[in-house]
Design a protein around this motif. Structure first.
Motif, PDB file in Angstrom:
ATOM      1  N   ILE A  42     -39.345-100.328  65.785  1.00 27.84           N
ATOM      2  CA  ILE A  42     -40.282 -99.939  64.562  1.00 27.84           C
ATOM      3  C   ILE A  42     -41.534-100.663  64.656  1.00 27.84           C
ATOM      4  CG2 ILE A  42     -40.473 -99.324  62.023  1.00 27.84           C
ATOM      5  CD1 ILE A  42     -37.464 -98.915  62.155  1.00 27.84           C
ATOM      6  N   THR A  43     -42.875-100.077  64.574  1.00 31.03           N
ATOM      7  CA  THR A  43     -44.121-100.956  64.206  1.00 31.03           C
ATOM      8  C   THR A  43     -44.514-100.500  63.092  1.00 31.03           C
ATOM      9  OG1 THR A  43     -45.395 -99.167  65.098  1.00 31.03           O
ATOM     10  CG2 THR A  43     -44.434-100.822  67.011  1.00 31.03           C
ATOM     11  N   ASP A  44     -45.370-101.545  62.417  1.00 32.93           N
ATOM     12  CA  ASP A  44     -46.071-101.494  61.148  1.00 32.93           C
ATOM     13  C   ASP A  44     -47.524-101.497  61.393  1.00 32.93           C
ATOM     14  OD1 ASP A  44     -46.808-104.158  61.150  1.00 32.93           O
ATOM     15  OD2 ASP A  44     -45.393-104.758  59.773  1.00 32.93           O
ATOM     16  N   ASP A  45     -48.190-101.180  60.201  1.00 33.99           N
ATOM     17  CA  ASP A  45     -49.438-100.951  60.312  1.00 33.99           C
ATOM     18  C   ASP A  45     -50.285-102.520  60.295  1.00 33.99           C
ATOM     19  OD1 ASP A  45     -48.752-101.162  57.762  1.00 33.99           O
ATOM     20  OD2 ASP A  45     -50.122-100.131  56.746  1.00 33.99           O
ATOM     21  N   PHE A  46     -49.569-103.524  60.346  1.00 32.31           N
ATOM     22  CA  PHE A  46     -50.076-104.856  60.422  1.00 32.31           C
ATOM     23  C   PHE A  46     -49.931-105.121  61.893  1.00 32.31           C
ATOM     24  CE2 PHE A  46     -48.710-104.291  56.149  1.00 32.31           C
ATOM     25  CZ  PHE A  46     -49.774-104.440  55.581  1.00 32.31           C
ATOM     26  N   GLY A  47     -49.355-104.486  63.141  1.00 36.77           N
ATOM     27  CA  GLY A  47     -49.360-105.041  64.311  1.00 36.77           C
ATOM     28  C   GLY A  47     -47.854-105.645  64.481  1.00 36.77           C
ATOM     29  N   GLN A  48     -46.902-105.600  63.490  1.00 39.95           N
ATOM     30  CA  GLN A  48     -45.892-106.282  63.504  1.00 39.95           C
ATOM     31  C   GLN A  48     -44.863-105.562  64.351  1.00 39.95           C
ATOM     32  OE1 GLN A  48     -45.265-109.830  63.103  1.00 39.95           O
ATOM     33  NE2 GLN A  48     -47.577-109.735  62.884  1.00 39.95           N
ATOM     34  N   ARG A  49     -43.819-105.688  64.564  1.00 42.66           N
ATOM     35  CA  ARG A  49     -42.480-104.909  65.050  1.00 42.66           C
ATOM     36  C   ARG A  49     -41.240-105.481  64.863  1.00 42.66           C
ATOM     37  NH1 ARG A  49     -43.299-103.821  71.389  1.00 42.66           N
ATOM     38  NH2 ARG A  49     -41.158-104.020  71.679  1.00 42.66           N
ATOM     39  N   ILE A  50     -40.193-104.463  64.760  1.00 39.44           N
ATOM     40  CA  ILE A  50     -38.933-105.045  64.724  1.00 39.44           C
ATOM     41  C   ILE A  50     -38.094-104.140  65.433  1.00 39.44           C
ATOM     42  CG2 ILE A  50     -38.962-105.755  62.114  1.00 39.44           C
ATOM     43  CD1 ILE A  50     -37.407-103.074  61.793  1.00 39.44           C
ATOM     44  N   GLN A  51     -37.107-104.666  66.104  1.00 41.14           N
ATOM     45  CA  GLN A  51     -36.104-104.096  66.896  1.00 41.14           C
ATOM     46  C   GLN A  51     -34.663-104.318  66.401  1.00 41.14           C
ATOM     47  OE1 GLN A  51     -38.037-106.226  70.283  1.00 41.14           O
ATOM     48  NE2 GLN A  51     -37.007-104.530  71.393  1.00 41.14           N
ATOM     49  N   MET A  52     -33.984-103.066  66.659  1.00 39.75           N
ATOM     50  CA  MET A  52     -32.736-102.755  66.301  1.00 39.75           C
ATOM     51  C   MET A  52     -31.832-102.133  66.966  1.00 39.75           C
ATOM     52  SD  MET A  52     -32.978-100.081  63.114  1.00 39.75           S
ATOM     53  CE  MET A  52     -34.528-101.154  62.228  1.00 39.75           C
ATOM     54  N   SER A  53     -30.497-101.895  67.103  1.00 33.18           N
ATOM     55  CA  SER A  53     -29.641-101.109  67.856  1.00 33.18           C
ATOM     56  C   SER A  53     -29.710 -99.780  67.311  1.00 33.18           C
ATOM     57  CB  SER A  53     -28.268-101.458  67.840  1.00 33.18           C
ATOM     58  OG  SER A  53     -27.627-101.467  66.866  1.00 33.18           O
ATOM     59  N   LEU A  54     -29.190 -98.831  68.052  1.00 31.13           N
ATOM     60  CA  LEU A  54     -29.288 -97.339  67.685  1.00 31.13           C
ATOM     61  C   LEU A  54     -27.997 -97.313  66.529  1.00 31.13           C
ATOM     62  CD1 LEU A  54     -29.352 -95.174  71.047  1.00 31.13           C
ATOM     63  CD2 LEU A  54     -31.014 -95.174  69.072  1.00 31.13           C
ATOM     64  N   ALA A  55     -27.091 -98.064  66.704  1.00 36.37           N
ATOM     65  CA  ALA A  55     -25.967 -98.011  65.568  1.00 36.37           C
ATOM     66  C   ALA A  55     -26.609 -98.554  64.237  1.00 36.37           C
ATOM     67  CB  ALA A  55     -25.106 -98.924  66.000  1.00 36.37           C
ATOM     68  N   GLN A  56     -27.299 -99.661  64.335  1.00 35.87           N
ATOM     69  CA  GLN A  56     -28.104-100.076  63.107  1.00 35.87           C
ATOM     70  C   GLN A  56     -29.066 -99.043  62.442  1.00 35.87           C
ATOM     71  OE1 GLN A  56     -29.724-103.613  65.082  1.00 35.87           O
ATOM     72  NE2 GLN A  56     -28.544-104.755  63.413  1.00 35.87           N
ATOM     73  N   LEU A  57     -29.845 -98.301  63.333  1.00 31.45           N
ATOM     74  CA  LEU A  57     -30.470 -97.100  62.725  1.00 31.45           C
ATOM     75  C   LEU A  57     -29.793 -96.301  62.058  1.00 31.45           C
ATOM     76  CD1 LEU A  57     -33.417 -95.884  62.444  1.00 31.45           C
ATOM     77  CD2 LEU A  57     -33.024 -94.692  64.715  1.00 31.45           C
ATOM     78  N   ALA A  58     -28.575 -95.902  62.886  1.00 27.57           N
ATOM     79  CA  ALA A  58     -27.692 -94.692  62.392  1.00 27.57           C
ATOM     80  C   ALA A  58     -27.320 -95.039  61.055  1.00 27.57           C
ATOM     81  CB  ALA A  58     -26.414 -94.695  63.196  1.00 27.57           C
ATOM     82  N   VAL A  59     -26.985 -96.222  60.583  1.00 31.70           N
ATOM     83  CA  VAL A  59     -26.618 -96.813  59.019  1.00 31.70           C
ATOM     84  C   VAL A  59     -27.717 -96.409  58.297  1.00 31.70           C
ATOM     85  CG1 VAL A  59     -25.987 -98.760  57.756  1.00 31.70           C
ATOM     86  CG2 VAL A  59     -24.943 -98.377  59.749  1.00 31.70           C
ATOM     87  N   ILE A  60     -28.940 -96.708  58.803  1.00 32.22           N
ATOM     88  CA  ILE A  60     -30.087 -96.283  57.525  1.00 32.22           C
ATOM     89  C   ILE A  60     -30.242 -94.988  57.504  1.00 32.22           C
ATOM     90  CG2 ILE A  60     -32.635 -96.325  57.451  1.00 32.22           C
ATOM     91  CD1 ILE A  60     -32.596 -99.138  59.275  1.00 32.22           C
ATOM     92  N   VAL A  61     -30.261 -94.049  58.472  1.00 33.71           N
ATOM     93  CA  VAL A  61     -30.285 -92.650  58.490  1.00 33.71           C
ATOM     94  C   VAL A  61     -29.169 -92.236  57.725  1.00 33.71           C
ATOM     95  CG1 VAL A  61     -30.103 -90.530  59.747  1.00 33.71           C
ATOM     96  CG2 VAL A  61     -31.484 -92.332  60.555  1.00 33.71           C
ATOM     97  N   ASP A  62     -27.915 -92.479  57.752  1.00 27.77           N
ATOM     98  CA  ASP A  62     -26.674 -92.192  56.905  1.00 27.77           C
ATOM     99  C   ASP A  62     -27.059 -92.717  55.571  1.00 27.77           C
ATOM    100  OD1 ASP A  62     -25.346 -90.854  59.147  1.00 27.77           O
ATOM    101  OD2 ASP A  62     -24.111 -92.854  59.461  1.00 27.77           O
ATOM    102  N   ASP A  63     -27.249 -93.630  55.296  1.00 24.49           N
ATOM    103  CA  ASP A  63     -27.739 -94.189  53.851  1.00 24.49           C
ATOM    104  C   ASP A  63     -28.755 -93.240  53.013  1.00 24.49           C
ATOM    105  OD1 ASP A  63     -25.864 -96.149  53.861  1.00 24.49           O
ATOM    106  OD2 ASP A  63     -27.366 -97.926  54.038  1.00 24.49           O
ATOM    107  N   ALA A  64     -29.617 -93.077  54.029  1.00 25.22           N
ATOM    108  CA  ALA A  64     -30.816 -92.049  53.414  1.00 25.22           C
ATOM    109  C   ALA A  64     -30.456 -90.655  53.215  1.00 25.22           C
ATOM    110  CB  ALA A  64     -32.022 -91.913  54.291  1.00 25.22           C
ATOM    111  N   ARG A  65     -29.549 -90.254  54.088  1.00 26.53           N
ATOM    112  CA  ARG A  65     -29.075 -88.914  53.732  1.00 26.53           C
ATOM    113  C   ARG A  65     -27.833 -88.851  52.592  1.00 26.53           C
ATOM    114  NH1 ARG A  65     -27.209 -87.875  60.074  1.00 26.53           N
ATOM    115  NH2 ARG A  65     -29.216 -86.871  60.780  1.00 26.53           N
ATOM    116  N   ASN A  66     -27.276 -89.888  52.352  1.00 24.48           N
ATOM    117  CA  ASN A  66     -26.243 -90.153  51.335  1.00 24.48           C
ATOM    118  C   ASN A  66     -26.887 -90.454  50.027  1.00 24.48           C
ATOM    119  OD1 ASN A  66     -24.066 -89.121  52.677  1.00 24.48           O
ATOM    120  ND2 ASN A  66     -23.834 -91.327  53.591  1.00 24.48           N
ATOM    121  N   GLY A  67     -28.448 -90.650  49.933  1.00 21.47           N
ATOM    122  CA  GLY A  67     -29.213 -90.952  48.544  1.00 21.47           C
ATOM    123  C   GLY A  67     -29.056 -92.338  48.136  1.00 21.47           C
ATOM    124  N   VAL A  68     -28.689 -93.355  49.160  1.00 18.60           N
ATOM    125  CA  VAL A  68     -28.700 -94.704  48.897  1.00 18.60           C
ATOM    126  C   VAL A  68     -30.084 -95.011  48.525  1.00 18.60           C
ATOM    127  CG1 VAL A  68     -28.103 -96.880  49.627  1.00 18.60           C
ATOM    128  CG2 VAL A  68     -26.427 -95.130  50.254  1.00 18.60           C
TER     129      VAL A  68
END
Length: 77
Positions: A42-68
């Motif tokens: 994931i890149t941001d508008d300041f030129g920075q980036r983070i890297q994560m696993s697909l499993a970590q992204l899945a947790v974020i997506v699930d949390d978003a779907r569940n209203g967290v």
């Protein structure tokens, strides 16, 4: 960040968040050559980036779907 950024070479673009301006909006990529723990970029508008696993992204997506994250956005302009 632009598609011409050498740091993004070889990455597969997935999504641009916002995209209604030319300010370098945050973007989501997949790095097919990275190890499993660093495959999502994931890149941001300041030129920075983070890297994560697909499993970590899945947790974020699930949390978003569940209203967290809904409370976080409740007071957003």
């Amino acid at each position: 960040m632009t598609d011409h950024d050498p740091l993004l070479a070889g990455l597969q673009h997935v999504a641009t968040f916002c995209g209604q301006c030319s300010c370098g909006c945050p973007e989501l990529y997949v790095d097919p050559d990275a190890g499993d723990e660093r495959r999502v970029v994931i890149t941001d508008d300041f030129g920075q980036r983070i890297q994560m696993s697909l499993a970590q992204l899945a947790v974020i997506v699930d949390d978003a779907r569940n209203g967290v994250l809904d409370g976080l956005l409740a007071d957003a302009p």
